[in-house]
Structure formats: structure tokens, C-alpha cells
Write an enzyme that holds these catalytic residues in place. Structure first.
Site, mmCIF file in Angstrom:
data_model
loop_
_atom_site.group_PDB
_atom_site.id
_atom_site.type_symbol
_atom_site.label_atom_id
_atom_site.label_comp_id
_atom_site.label_asym_id
_atom_site.label_seq_id
_atom_site.Cartn_x
_atom_site.Cartn_y
_atom_site.Cartn_z
ATOM 1 N N LEU A 61 11.051 1.322 7.186
ATOM 2 C CA LEU A 61 10.469 1.749 5.923
ATOM 3 C C LEU A 61 11.195 3.018 5.469
ATOM 4 O O LEU A 61 11.451 3.915 6.275
ATOM 5 C CB LEU A 61 8.978 2.053 6.115
ATOM 6 C CG LEU A 61 8.269 2.440 4.821
ATOM 7 C CD1 LEU A 61 8.047 1.215 3.943
ATOM 8 C CD2 LEU A 61 6.938 3.121 5.101
ATOM 9 N N TYR A 71 0.827 -1.214 0.000
ATOM 10 C CA TYR A 71 0.000 0.000 0.000
ATOM 11 C C TYR A 71 0.851 1.248 0.000
ATOM 12 O O TYR A 71 2.073 1.185 0.187
ATOM 13 C CB TYR A 71 -0.966 -0.018 1.183
ATOM 14 C CG TYR A 71 -0.334 0.304 2.525
ATOM 15 C CD1 TYR A 71 0.471 -0.606 3.184
ATOM 16 C CD2 TYR A 71 -0.541 1.545 3.130
ATOM 17 C CE1 TYR A 71 1.042 -0.308 4.416
ATOM 18 C CE2 TYR A 71 0.028 1.857 4.366
ATOM 19 C CZ TYR A 71 0.815 0.932 5.001
ATOM 20 O OH TYR A 71 1.382 1.240 6.209
ATOM 21 N N GLU A 92 11.950 2.570 14.229
ATOM 22 C CA GLU A 92 11.074 3.631 13.716
ATOM 23 C C GLU A 92 9.795 3.611 14.523
ATOM 24 O O GLU A 92 9.662 2.834 15.474
ATOM 25 C CB GLU A 92 10.788 3.412 12.220
ATOM 26 C CG GLU A 92 10.067 2.098 11.941
ATOM 27 C CD GLU A 92 9.831 1.830 10.453
ATOM 28 O OE1 GLU A 92 9.667 2.781 9.681
ATOM 29 O OE2 GLU A 92 9.804 0.640 10.086
ATOM 30 N N LYS A 146 6.457 -1.965 1.930
ATOM 31 C CA LYS A 146 5.275 -1.358 2.557
ATOM 32 C C LYS A 146 4.092 -2.314 2.423
ATOM 33 O O LYS A 146 3.161 -2.108 1.633
ATOM 34 C CB LYS A 146 4.977 0.026 1.969
ATOM 35 C CG LYS A 146 4.097 0.875 2.873
ATOM 36 C CD LYS A 146 4.189 2.336 2.534
ATOM 37 C CE LYS A 146 3.165 3.209 3.259
ATOM 38 N NZ LYS A 146 3.263 3.215 4.707
ATOM 39 N N ARG A 179 8.345 4.232 -4.567
ATOM 40 C CA ARG A 179 8.404 3.237 -3.486
ATOM 41 C C ARG A 179 7.398 2.125 -3.734
ATOM 42 O O ARG A 179 7.688 0.951 -3.460
ATOM 43 C CB ARG A 179 8.145 3.906 -2.131
ATOM 44 C CG ARG A 179 8.296 2.923 -0.972
ATOM 45 C CD ARG A 179 8.204 3.592 0.363
ATOM 46 N NE ARG A 179 6.879 4.166 0.579
ATOM 47 C CZ ARG A 179 6.567 4.989 1.580
ATOM 48 N NH1 ARG A 179 7.496 5.337 2.459
ATOM 49 N NH2 ARG A 179 5.350 5.457 1.702
ATOM 50 N N ARG A 236 -7.801 -20.398 -1.508
ATOM 51 C CA ARG A 236 -6.744 -20.214 -0.518
ATOM 52 C C ARG A 236 -5.650 -21.270 -0.655
ATOM 53 O O ARG A 236 -5.882 -22.459 -0.436
ATOM 54 C CB ARG A 236 -7.328 -20.240 0.901
ATOM 55 C CG ARG A 236 -6.306 -19.855 1.966
ATOM 56 C CD ARG A 236 -6.946 -19.741 3.352
ATOM 57 N NE ARG A 236 -5.971 -19.286 4.337
ATOM 58 C CZ ARG A 236 -5.061 -20.084 4.914
ATOM 59 N NH1 ARG A 236 -5.037 -21.366 4.624
ATOM 60 N NH2 ARG A 236 -4.198 -19.594 5.780
HETATM 61 N N1 PDD Z 1 2.722 5.180 7.470
HETATM 62 N N2 PDD Z 1 7.357 3.783 8.967
HETATM 63 C C1 PDD Z 1 6.203 3.104 8.991
HETATM 64 C C2 PDD Z 1 6.162 1.777 9.657
HETATM 65 C C3 PDD Z 1 5.052 3.646 8.363
HETATM 66 O O1 PDD Z 1 3.909 2.954 8.379
HETATM 67 C C4 PDD Z 1 5.132 4.926 7.750
HETATM 68 C C5 PDD Z 1 3.966 5.541 7.048
HETATM 69 C C6 PDD Z 1 6.360 5.604 7.775
HETATM 70 C C7 PDD Z 1 6.535 6.949 7.131
HETATM 71 O O2 PDD Z 1 6.547 6.864 5.725
HETATM 72 P P1 PDD Z 1 6.018 8.059 4.814
HETATM 73 O O3 PDD Z 1 6.783 9.277 5.221
HETATM 74 O O4 PDD Z 1 6.315 7.637 3.445
HETATM 75 O O5 PDD Z 1 4.541 8.215 5.109
HETATM 76 C C8 PDD Z 1 7.450 4.994 8.374
HETATM 77 C C9 PDD Z 1 1.565 5.635 6.723
HETATM 78 C C10 PDD Z 1 1.350 7.106 6.769
HETATM 79 C C11 PDD Z 1 0.361 4.832 7.168
HETATM 80 O O6 PDD Z 1 0.512 3.620 7.237
HETATM 81 O O7 PDD Z 1 -0.701 5.387 7.385
#
Ligand code: PDD
Length: 285
Positions: free
Chosen positions: A207, A33, A182, A149, A52, A100
Site C-alpha cells: 500500500l 477505506y 510491509e 486500500k 489515495r 448477492r
Molecule cells: N493501515 N500498509 C497497510 C497494509 C496498511 O493497512 C496501512 C494503514 C499502511 C500505512 O498507510 P498509511 O500511512 O496511509 O496509514 C500500510 C491503516 C492505518 C488501518 O488499516 O488501520
């Protein structure tokens, strides 16, 4: 106004928008996503998010379902149909619907593509940034490829819920060496006592945040002292400032970690300035 979702080629009211219970996203979290900020009706950093996405798709051996141009048109159209001015647009691509079975389905199985958009209360977010947020630290129990992601977010869900239950807004995940990887849905930053900006370097254990990458570019362009390396929880407690970055929150100051005030307990100057200037450096489309 009812919200509209894009589902596999059609724009539908949310109440009619659905995918099969045999969708591999539902069965196996077999999908990826993206979340893009929407500002004044435009997408923020779309190119970096799409780059990405391409990488995430490649890493899970999934072909991109449509051209970059077509995908961009769907994202913008979903924002338009939902009349989102400030908010987010969400895109999810899974390995489609199949009986499945753990191994991949036949190669001609169409992938599932879903796009939604929703508005956010900008005044509320600004107030949150002005107040700063609390974070807690929890062990990082995720798999070893969180650079992808993927929609498999259960550890992040549990960490975020633990934060909420302790009156915090974000959880910082901590590796076995006691260093912050993170946030549950953001990248983690500190400013050390001697004024250095520090964030963990890229690898399979975090990420590659798009917001992080824009902030890194700004920090370098402005010649600020910057170290890309892991930092310990103790370093974070002793930091002058802390903050998180993500598409939905941009730069959000952290004022408490595990109940301890960071710096003087108020949002830091560097985080506040980075937040204020972010959209001058970001790309809008
Ligand atoms: N989340 N690390 C993780 C685990 C994340 O889920 C996200 C983003 C980030 C930051 O990435 P970016 O700057 O590209 O949004 C880092 C999004 C916003 C979400 O899952 O809603």
C-alpha cells in the site's frame, strides 16, 4: 457520551448505525477505506488520503459518492460530533446493497458510505513509541493488488493475530524471495548498519502509505541517505534501526524482530526524530 456514526447521509448513535446484510462490503469485501489521524481535532494529511481514496475507487470502478468538499465536511463533522481530539477517523465506501451476485449491481445502485471516529490515548501511544515494539515475520499470502486500500483484510487480520499471540504488535509480511513487503497495517522501514534508510518501493505489492510518503519527503528534504528498495529479513535482523509508519501510529520504532534485538534493542535515533518532527511536515486541516 455515545459515539456517532455517519451512515449514508445520517448521523446516528452507534447502536442504531447499520447497513444491510446484503451490503456488498459484507458479502464480498467489495469496498475501499481510509484511516486518517486526528490531532488536536484536525485531520492529518487529508489531501493525500483523499487522493489515495480516489485512486482506490477508480481501480475498483466505483464512482466517488459525493464531492471532495462534501466528503471532507462529513469527515470533520463526524470528528466534531464524537468530540475526538486525538484519534482517528475511518471512512468506508462499498458498492452498496444488492441481491448477492458476483458481477456489479445495476449502475444506479447507491454506494454505502460509513464514517466513524474515535479517540486514542495519546500518552499510551507515546509510551509505546518510547519502548519500541516487537514484530514477527510471516509469509505474505495476500492477493496481488494490495495497492488498493480494499476492506478485504483477512490475511492482515490473521497475521496481526499471530503477532499478538507471540507477544508482538505487528507482523511483517514476507514475499517468496524472502523480502519484506510491509506490515499487516503499516509500511516497514530499516536503517542499515551504514546509516541508509530503506523502504520497499511502490508497486502493486504494497500500500502506498500516506505516512510513508510524508516521511519520504522529509528524508529527501533533509538529504538523509535513502534507498527505495526491497530488503530481506536477514538485512532487517542486522539493521541498526527498524520502524513502521501508519496513520494511526505515525512512526513507531521496532526493537525486536522474531525475538532478535534490533541495533542495541532500544528505539533508534532516526526513527525517534522522525516521529518527533512528523507533524511539523504533515498537513493539518
Ligand atoms: N493501515 N500498509 C497497510 C497494509 C496498511 O493497512 C496501512 C494503514 C499502511 C500505512 O498507510 P498509511 O500511512 O496511509 O496509514 C500500510 C491503516 C492505518 C488501518 O488499516 O488501520
Amino acid at each position: 457520551m455515545s459515539r456517532i456514526a455517519y451512515v449514508n447521509g445520517r448521523y446516528l448513535p452507534l447502536s442504531h448505525a447499520a447497513v444491510s446484510i446484503e451490503d456488498r462490503g459484507y458479502q464480498f469485501a467489495d469496498g475501499v477505506y481510509e484511516v486518517c489521524e486526528v490531532r488536536a481535532g484536525r485531520l492529518v494529511d487529508e489531501r493525500r488520503h483523499m487522493a489515495r481514496l480516489d485512486r482506490s475507487l477508480r481501480e475498483i470502478h466505483l464512482a466517488r459518492p459525493m464531492s471532495a468538499k462534501a466528503l471532507s465536511a462529513v469527515l470533520h463533522e463526524t470528528v466534531r460530533r464524537n468530540r475526538v481530539y486525538d484519534g482517528i477517523v475511518y471512512l468506508q465506501i462499498t458498492r452498496g446493497v444488492a441481491r448477492r451476485d458476483f458481477a456489479f449491481p445495476p449502475a444506479d445502485t447507491p454506494v454505502s458510505v460509513v464514517v466513524t471516529a474515535r479517540g486514542s490515548d495519546r500518552a499510551r501511544l507515546e509510551q509505546l513509541a518510547a519502548d519500541g515494539i516487537a514484530v514477527i515475520t510471516v509469509p505474505d499470502s495476500r492477493w496481488r493488488r494490495v495497492d488498493i486500500k480494499s476492506v478485504a483484510l483477512l490475511p492482515n487480520v490473521l497475521a496481526k493475530q499471530a503477532a499478538r499471540e507471540q507477544g508482538a504488535r505487528e507482523a511483517w509480511l514476507v514475499d517468496e524471495a524472502g523480502r519484506v513487503t510491509e506490515g499487516a497495517s503499516s509500511n516497514a522501514w530499516i536503517v542499515s548498519r551504514d546509516g541508509k534508510l530503506i523502504t520497499r518501493s511502490l508497486g502493486n505489492d504494497i500500500l502506498a502509505g500516506v505516512t510513508r510518503s510524508v516521511v519520504v519527503d522529509v528524508v529527501k528534504a533533509q538529504g538523509l541517505a535513502f534507498e527505495e528498495r526491497a530488503f530481506s529479513v536477514e538485512e532487517a535482523y542486522a539493521a541498526r534501526e527498524a520502524f513502521v509508519t501508519s496513520a494511526s501510529q505515525i512512526v513507531l520504532p521496532v526493537v525486536r524482530i522474531d525475538g532478535r534485538p534490533i541495533g542495541n534493542g532500544a528505539p533508534g535515533l532516526i526513527a525517534t526524530a522522525l516521529r518527533r518532527d512528523y507533524h511539523r511536515h504533515a498537513e493539518l486541516s
